[in-house]
Design a protein around this motif. Structure first.
Motif, mmCIF file in Angstrom:
data_model
loop_
_atom_site.group_PDB
_atom_site.id
_atom_site.type_symbol
_atom_site.label_atom_id
_atom_site.label_comp_id
_atom_site.label_asym_id
_atom_site.label_seq_id
_atom_site.Cartn_x
_atom_site.Cartn_y
_atom_site.Cartn_z
ATOM 1 N N THR A 63 0.808 -1.221 0.000
ATOM 2 C CA THR A 63 0.000 0.000 0.000
ATOM 3 C C THR A 63 0.845 1.276 0.000
ATOM 4 N N TYR A 64 1.923 1.283 0.808
ATOM 5 C CA TYR A 64 2.718 2.497 0.981
ATOM 6 C C TYR A 64 4.153 2.351 0.469
ATOM 7 N N ASN A 65 4.470 1.180 -0.074
ATOM 8 C CA ASN A 65 5.847 0.897 -0.501
ATOM 9 C C ASN A 65 6.817 1.106 0.659
ATOM 10 N N TYR A 66 6.357 0.716 1.835
ATOM 11 C CA TYR A 66 7.147 0.882 3.065
ATOM 12 C C TYR A 66 7.658 -0.476 3.505
ATOM 13 N N GLN A 67 8.969 -0.578 3.687
ATOM 14 C CA GLN A 67 9.575 -1.837 4.092
ATOM 15 C C GLN A 67 9.772 -1.837 5.606
ATOM 16 N N LEU A 68 8.925 -2.586 6.298
ATOM 17 C CA LEU A 68 9.069 -2.735 7.747
ATOM 18 C C LEU A 68 10.208 -3.697 8.023
ATOM 19 N N ASP A 69 11.100 -3.314 8.919
ATOM 20 C CA ASP A 69 12.231 -4.176 9.260
ATOM 21 C C ASP A 69 11.725 -5.424 9.956
ATOM 22 N N MET A 102 10.508 -1.455 15.335
ATOM 23 C CA MET A 102 9.072 -1.587 15.102
ATOM 24 C C MET A 102 8.637 -3.050 15.057
ATOM 25 N N SER A 103 9.522 -3.958 14.707
ATOM 26 C CA SER A 103 9.152 -5.364 14.702
ATOM 27 C C SER A 103 9.101 -5.943 16.108
ATOM 28 N N LEU A 104 9.825 -5.331 17.045
ATOM 29 C CA LEU A 104 9.877 -5.836 18.413
ATOM 30 C C LEU A 104 8.971 -5.060 19.371
ATOM 31 N N LEU A 108 -1.156 -1.316 14.823
ATOM 32 C CA LEU A 108 -0.598 -2.660 14.978
ATOM 33 C C LEU A 108 -0.056 -2.876 16.378
ATOM 34 N N VAL A 109 0.699 -1.905 16.863
ATOM 35 C CA VAL A 109 1.270 -2.026 18.209
ATOM 36 C C VAL A 109 0.169 -2.149 19.246
ATOM 37 N N LEU A 110 -0.881 -1.337 19.112
ATOM 38 C CA LEU A 110 -1.975 -1.368 20.086
ATOM 39 C C LEU A 110 -2.765 -2.680 19.998
ATOM 40 N N VAL A 111 -3.035 -3.145 18.777
ATOM 41 C CA VAL A 111 -3.806 -4.390 18.624
ATOM 42 C C VAL A 111 -3.078 -5.548 19.278
ATOM 43 N N ILE A 112 -1.785 -5.677 19.013
ATOM 44 C CA ILE A 112 -1.025 -6.784 19.595
ATOM 45 C C ILE A 112 -0.838 -6.579 21.091
ATOM 46 N N ASN A 163 2.503 5.653 9.685
ATOM 47 C CA ASN A 163 2.680 5.742 11.135
ATOM 48 C C ASN A 163 1.398 5.361 11.872
ATOM 49 N N GLY A 164 0.249 5.800 11.325
ATOM 50 C CA GLY A 164 -1.012 5.436 11.955
ATOM 51 C C GLY A 164 -1.245 3.940 11.939
#
Length: 469
Positions: free
Chosen positions: A285-291, A298-300, A363-367, A357-358
């Motif tokens: 969607t955003y062409n954003y690569q999450l580490d 952000m993955s941890l 994601l952080v809140l859901v998990i 960012n939103g």
């Protein structure tokens, strides 16, 4: 207010030591479960080797297609899901602490041989070792519930259990960077050696310190032993039966059991689906690569939030129950149903918020909010049938394991028709689970649970009037 539970003398009690060691046990177990994942990057990174004739050649420790690597990494789930019910039965018959210790010990032993197996290059042998590890890992979660049936009084049940289970998620945060450091300094085989040796050390301490029954603990105080005897739903002075015949017909037809299975399965499905799906959604969607290297912040971060919130949620659940703000049933329903609804709203926002960012915040809140589901779901088995709780945990965790294993495949399948359908399905699962749990869940001992309900035994499901020590 005089009839409410009052806190007695402070200080470390044996049940708190059991909780701390269980926390370390789950921390160690998760490190053993994930050490192959943490080692896969250094194993597949090329390195130079100088031959005797001076020629420099490039080699790779684990040179296989990613499809094979993925199959090896997921193979432990086959064993993990297969021994859930067996682990609950063994925990009730042989003693939960012994079965839990054996599960961690053999997982650690097989970790020590993993470098040798990797170097053989025999994929089928590697898969077999991973499956066997999964078999031993599978007995741990249900067997620990047998420990709590004798060590966690109802007034402290959610707090003690969530502290112990939070060890798994703290491990997700700590293990990846530590394993990367070990690989860079000592080499990737030492990831397996280090986690395996630490697992065996933990097992030695666990078997030495923790007893299946409080009265078998030579260091427990008379005061604490009396408190446990007076308050536990499953009498701590009962002998551990040599065999148990479970009323499976009651289990599978019980609506409260059904509601736990639904909640547990939904939590697992939503958790894994989002962990796998959100990075792909951000990329598409955003062409954003999450580490996703397991060392990126952000993955941890979601796991760190979850690990911190679990003891908080457990403490809040116990306070609401003990202060008689809510009944046990109301606490369990409020925590699970409200969390599922809030998670559904956050997932909807993640899809429509039109912001990287939103989406990450959602994601952080859901998990992280899954901690409140854990605070209710992980102890609900003990509420409704204390002496059968380990088997019930194995029963519900079997379905949860299957859902967690299938979640990523379902995400990939539905994303072919667009991310909208994928997110809406996850939202629907959460809302349906909230509705079913609210309709059928209970926090009271069931009539089919031994001993048969009497005015005295039914009172065990309510906050006790004795002092908390």
């Amino acid at each position: 207010m005089d009839n409410l539970p009052r806190r007695g003398p402070t200080g470390l009690r044996r049940r708190h030591l059991v909780t701390f060691l269980a926390f370390l046990g789950f921390f160690t177990l998760n490190s053993l479960r994930s050490n192959f994942v943490d080692a896969i990057e250094p194993m597949t990174t090329p390195y130079n080797v100088t031959l005797d004739n001076g020629t420099v050649v490039e080699k790779v420790s684990f040179n296989f297609e990613m499809r094979v690597v993925s199959h090896v990494m997921s193979s432990s789930f086959y064993g993990f899901g297969a021994t859930q019910i067996l682990g609950g039965w063994l925990g009730a018959c042989l003693g939960g602490s012994r079965v839990f210790g054996v599960g961690v010990a053999f997982t650690a032993l097989f970790s020590l041989v993993m470098p040798f197996v990797v170097n053989t290059g025999v994929v089928n042998l590697l898969i077999a070792i991973r499956v066997i590890q999964g078999l031993f890992e599978g007995v741990t979660y249900p067997s620990i519930i047998a420990v709590w049936s004798r060590w966690a009084p109802p007034q402290e049940r959610a707090r003690l259990v969530t502290i112990a289970f939070s060890g798994s998620y703290f491990s997700v945060v700590v293990s990846p960077p530590v394993c990367r450091f070990i690989a860079n300094t000592l080499g990737w085989p030492f990831i397996f050696y280090t986690t395996g040796i630490l697992g065996l050390i933990w097992c030695a301490v666990w078997w030495t310190v923790v007893k299946d029954k409080p009265e078998d603990d030579p260091h427990i105080s008379t005061e604490e032993l009396k408190y446990l005897r007076d308050n536990l739903d499953c009498g701590p002075n009962d002998s551990i039966p040599k065999h148990i015949i479970y009323p499976w017909d009651k289990f599978v037809t019980s609506l409260p059991v059904f509601s736990i299975v639904v909640a547990h399965t939904c939590m697992s499905f939503g958790f894994i689906s989002l962990v796998v799906g959100v990075p792909m959604f951000l990329r598409d969607t955003y062409n954003y690569q999450l580490d996703t290297s397991r060392t990126g912040l952000m993955s941890l971060l979601p796991y760190l939030v979850l690990a911190v919130l679990m003891p908080v949620a457990g403490t809040l659940a116990d306070w609401l129950r003990n202060s008689e703000v809510l009944t046990t049933t109301q606490v369990r329903k409020t925590f699970i149903c409200s969390t599922f609804i809030i998670q559904a709203i956050l997932i909807l926002l993640a899809f429509h918020i039109n912001s990287v960012n939103g989406t990450l915040v959602c994601l952080v809140l859901v998990i992280g909010l899954s901690a409140f589901v854990w605070a209710a779901c992980s102890v609900n088995h003990l509420d409704i049938a204390p002496q059968h709780a380990s088997a019930l945990m194995g029963f519900s965790n079997t379905f949860a394991s299957v859902a967690g294993f299938l979640g990523p495949s379902l995400v990939i399948f539905f994303m072919r028709n667009g991310w909208k359908y994928t997110f809406y399905i996850i939202i629907a699962v959460h809302l349906i689970a909230a509705l079913l749990y609210w309709a059928f869940a209970s926090g009271e001992r069931q009539r089919w649970a031994p001993p048969a309900p009497t005015p005295e035994s039914e009172s065990l499901s309510r906050p006790q009037r004795s002092h908390i020590v």
